[in-house]
Scaffold this motif. Structure first.
Motif, short mmCIF file in Angstrom:
data_model
loop_
_atom_site.label_atom_id
_atom_site.label_comp_id
_atom_site.label_asym_id
_atom_site.label_seq_id
_atom_site.Cartn_x
_atom_site.Cartn_y
_atom_site.Cartn_z
N GLU A 10 0.86 -1.19 0.00
CA GLU A 10 0.00 0.00 0.00
C GLU A 10 0.90 1.25 0.00
OE1 GLU A 10 -2.59 -0.25 3.31
OE2 GLU A 10 -4.05 1.15 2.45
N LYS A 11 1.97 1.16 0.81
CA LYS A 11 3.01 2.21 0.80
C LYS A 11 4.17 1.63 0.00
CE LYS A 11 5.19 2.77 4.68
NZ LYS A 11 5.38 3.10 6.09
N PRO A 12 4.34 2.05 -1.26
CA PRO A 12 5.27 1.33 -2.13
C PRO A 12 6.74 1.50 -1.77
CG PRO A 12 4.29 3.22 -3.27
CD PRO A 12 3.66 3.16 -1.93
N VAL A 56 4.72 -8.19 1.92
CA VAL A 56 3.93 -7.02 2.31
C VAL A 56 4.75 -6.12 3.24
CG1 VAL A 56 1.70 -8.20 2.12
CG2 VAL A 56 2.93 -8.24 4.30
N ARG A 57 4.23 -4.91 3.47
CA ARG A 57 4.83 -4.03 4.48
C ARG A 57 3.85 -3.97 5.65
NH1 ARG A 57 7.69 1.16 1.87
NH2 ARG A 57 8.48 1.24 4.00
N SER A 58 3.27 -2.79 5.93
CA SER A 58 2.29 -2.73 7.02
C SER A 58 0.89 -3.09 6.54
CB SER A 58 2.26 -1.33 7.63
OG SER A 58 3.48 -1.04 8.25
N ASP A 59 0.80 -3.66 5.36
CA ASP A 59 -0.49 -4.02 4.77
C ASP A 59 -1.23 -4.99 5.70
OD1 ASP A 59 0.06 -3.27 1.54
OD2 ASP A 59 1.81 -3.65 2.79
N VAL A 76 5.59 -12.90 3.73
CA VAL A 76 6.77 -12.30 4.34
C VAL A 76 6.53 -10.82 4.53
CG1 VAL A 76 9.25 -11.95 4.26
CG2 VAL A 76 8.28 -13.99 3.23
N ARG A 77 6.64 -10.39 5.77
CA ARG A 77 6.53 -8.98 6.12
C ARG A 77 7.92 -8.39 5.89
NH1 ARG A 77 6.89 -3.87 7.13
NH2 ARG A 77 5.87 -3.08 9.00
N ALA A 78 8.06 -7.55 4.86
CA ALA A 78 9.35 -6.92 4.57
C ALA A 78 9.55 -5.81 5.59
CB ALA A 78 9.37 -6.39 3.15
N GLY A 79 9.98 -6.20 6.76
CA GLY A 79 10.13 -5.28 7.87
C GLY A 79 10.17 -6.07 9.16
N ALA A 80 10.01 -5.37 10.27
CA ALA A 80 10.17 -6.04 11.56
C ALA A 80 8.84 -6.41 12.21
CB ALA A 80 10.98 -5.13 12.49
N GLY A 81 7.97 -5.42 12.39
CA GLY A 81 6.74 -5.62 13.15
C GLY A 81 5.68 -6.30 12.30
N TYR A 82 5.10 -7.38 12.82
CA TYR A 82 4.08 -8.12 12.05
C TYR A 82 2.71 -8.04 12.71
CZ TYR A 82 6.14 -11.50 15.28
OH TYR A 82 6.66 -12.11 16.40
N GLN A 103 16.51 -5.47 8.85
CA GLN A 103 16.82 -4.96 7.51
C GLN A 103 16.53 -3.47 7.35
OE1 GLN A 103 18.47 -6.63 5.36
NE2 GLN A 103 18.28 -8.72 6.11
N ASN A 104 15.57 -2.95 8.11
CA ASN A 104 15.29 -1.51 7.98
C ASN A 104 15.67 -0.75 9.26
OD1 ASN A 104 13.21 -2.13 9.74
ND2 ASN A 104 11.62 -2.11 8.18
N ALA A 105 16.40 -1.40 10.15
CA ALA A 105 16.66 -0.82 11.47
C ALA A 105 17.44 0.49 11.41
CB ALA A 105 17.41 -1.83 12.35
N ALA A 225 8.11 3.43 17.05
CA ALA A 225 7.68 2.02 17.14
C ALA A 225 6.26 1.85 16.58
CB ALA A 225 7.77 1.55 18.58
N ARG A 226 5.26 2.04 17.41
CA ARG A 226 3.87 1.89 16.97
C ARG A 226 3.01 2.87 17.75
NH1 ARG A 226 5.79 -0.48 13.46
NH2 ARG A 226 5.34 -2.54 12.59
N LYS A 227 1.96 3.40 17.10
CA LYS A 227 1.08 4.33 17.82
C LYS A 227 0.26 3.59 18.87
CE LYS A 227 -2.90 4.34 14.73
NZ LYS A 227 -3.84 5.11 13.98
N SER A 274 3.35 11.21 7.97
CA SER A 274 2.98 9.80 7.81
C SER A 274 4.11 8.93 8.34
CB SER A 274 2.72 9.47 6.34
OG SER A 274 3.92 9.65 5.62
N LYS A 275 3.81 7.64 8.56
CA LYS A 275 4.82 6.72 9.10
C LYS A 275 5.94 6.55 8.07
CE LYS A 275 5.21 2.06 10.96
NZ LYS A 275 5.20 0.87 10.12
N MET A 276 7.14 6.96 8.44
CA MET A 276 8.19 7.00 7.42
C MET A 276 9.57 6.56 7.91
SD MET A 276 8.94 11.09 7.27
CE MET A 276 10.62 10.78 6.76
N GLY A 277 9.63 5.91 9.08
CA GLY A 277 10.92 5.50 9.63
C GLY A 277 11.71 4.62 8.67
N ALA A 278 11.02 3.67 8.04
CA ALA A 278 11.72 2.70 7.18
C ALA A 278 11.74 3.14 5.72
CB ALA A 278 11.04 1.34 7.29
N GLN A 279 11.35 4.40 5.48
CA GLN A 279 11.18 4.83 4.10
C GLN A 279 12.46 5.44 3.53
OE1 GLN A 279 9.33 3.55 2.26
NE2 GLN A 279 7.68 4.72 1.38
C1 3PG Z 1 8.65 -2.20 10.64
O1 3PG Z 1 7.93 -2.77 11.47
O2 3PG Z 1 9.48 -2.83 9.94
C2 3PG Z 1 8.60 -0.70 10.49
O3 3PG Z 1 7.63 -0.18 11.32
C3 3PG Z 1 8.43 -0.24 9.06
O4 3PG Z 1 7.14 -0.43 8.56
P1 3PG Z 1 6.77 -0.08 7.04
O5 3PG Z 1 7.43 -1.07 6.16
O6 3PG Z 1 5.29 -0.19 6.99
O7 3PG Z 1 7.26 1.31 6.75
#
Ligand code: 3PG
Length: 310
Positions: A10-12, A56-59, A76-82, A103-105, A225-227, A274-279
């Motif tokens: 959703e967030k490319p 997926v990401r945060s989808d 596979v969640r391309a990121g950390a939080g699932y 990977q996105n730390a 982290a997360r809201k 918008s959520k952009m830490g890993a962007q």
């Molecule tokens: C994560 O959990 O990997 C980060 O919060 C990044 O999430 P995002 O891929 O949705 O930007």
């Protein structure tokens, strides 16, 4: 028949990261499908129907999405939080879920410092601000992002504490970080507290007035982290009672909380649009390619290393 791998973001990712992900999928002999910047659940329900695996990401991969998938074996969640994936429903359907930890730390950690400096320097208003050097920084949880923040904090000359009951003492020691025994102690000793806890049933709404009120004068909460882990009514209450507390986050809270934060406490709050830490380009490539490789490893070699719903 060739396996179908869906990249649903959703967030490319950046175009370059997306193309490299697609290239890995194709070079394994699979079919790649890309669904980017989609709106609403409909397109995802349709696209996942005949996919064997999805990146997926945060989808949101909830029971309805899983129910629409006829052949899905792996997400596979391309990121950390699932937390956006219903891992139990996936398990019930025999769908493995993986993440790509670490990977996105660095991207998230760098943004935390960008925001800390921005607020410490009065949002670049030119007036006298403050430095990070010599300040105390508390890391609430010490996973990959917490460790990346600790590394950068060393360069800034900050004193770093961490609280994480799931981490071994030698891990803190190796990182040159002082482990503390409770969240209360962490907040008491830290001028900045950076949150790195996942959103789980236990952590939701867990950061509230009790912890914030322990922070020293000028205490700053940093949320990349997360809201969901913030108790928003209590955050507002704590801000109302103490005129020195500050909040910075790259995850916008609910609209109502954000409006109140901006209206009443604007000068000591900064929240990205918008959520952009890993962007970042690098994080897109690191997480996206790791996810694609994990899918190939799963199907071709039975690799299960990053499964989070065993
Ligand atoms: C994560 O959990 O990997 C980060 O919060 C990044 O999430 P995002 O891929 O949705 O930007």
């Amino acid at each position: 028949m060739s396996k179908i791998v869906l990249l649903a973001t959703e967030k490319p990712f950046s175009a370059a990261a997306r193309d490299e992900v697609v290239a890995i999928i194709k070079s394994a002999g699979y079919t790649a499908r890309v669904l980017e910047s989609y709106k609403g659940k409909g397109p995802l329900l349709e696209a996942i129907a005949d996919a064997d695996a999805a990146i997926v990401r945060s989808d949101s991969i909830d029971a309805e999405v899983l129910g629409a998938a006829k052949k899905l074996a792996l997400v596979v969640r391309a990121g950390a939080g699932y937390d956006s994936i219903d891992t139990a429903a996936a398990k019930g359907k025999n769908v493995a879920v993986m993440n790509t930890p670490g990977q996105n730390a660095n991207a998230v950690a760098e943004l935390a410092f960008g925001m800390m400096i921005y607020l410490a320097r009065g949002k670049f208003d030119g007036k006298t601000g403050s430095e990070l050097r010599g300040k105390t920084l508390g890391l609430h949880a010490f996973g990959a992002v917490g460790r990346a923040v600790a590394t950068i904090a060393g360069g800034f000359g900050m004193t770093v504490f961490a609280y994480d009951p799931f981490v071994k003492p030698e891990t803190f020691k190796a990182a040159g970080v002082e482990a503390v025994g409770s969240a209360e102690e962490l907040y008491k000793r830290s001028q900045y507290v950076s949150l790195h806890v996942p959103a789980t049933a236990e952590t939701k709404n867990s950061i509230g007035k009790k912890l914030l009120s322990l922070m020293p004068k000028g205490g700053t909460l940093v949320n990349t982290a997360r809201k969901e882990i913030i108790n928003e009514p209590e955050l507002l209450e704590a801000f109302g009672e103490r005129a020195d507390l500050r909040y910075i986050s790259d995850i916008p809270p609910s609209d109502a909380t954000l409006a109140t934060l901006k209206e009443k406490f604007g000068a000591r709050v900064y929240v990205t649009p918008s959520k952009m830490g890993a962007q970042t380009e690098e994080a897109n490539v690191n997480a996206g390619l790791a996810a694609a490789r994990q899918i190939v490893g799963f199907f071709e070699r039975g690799e299960r290393q990053f499964i989070v719903n065993p």
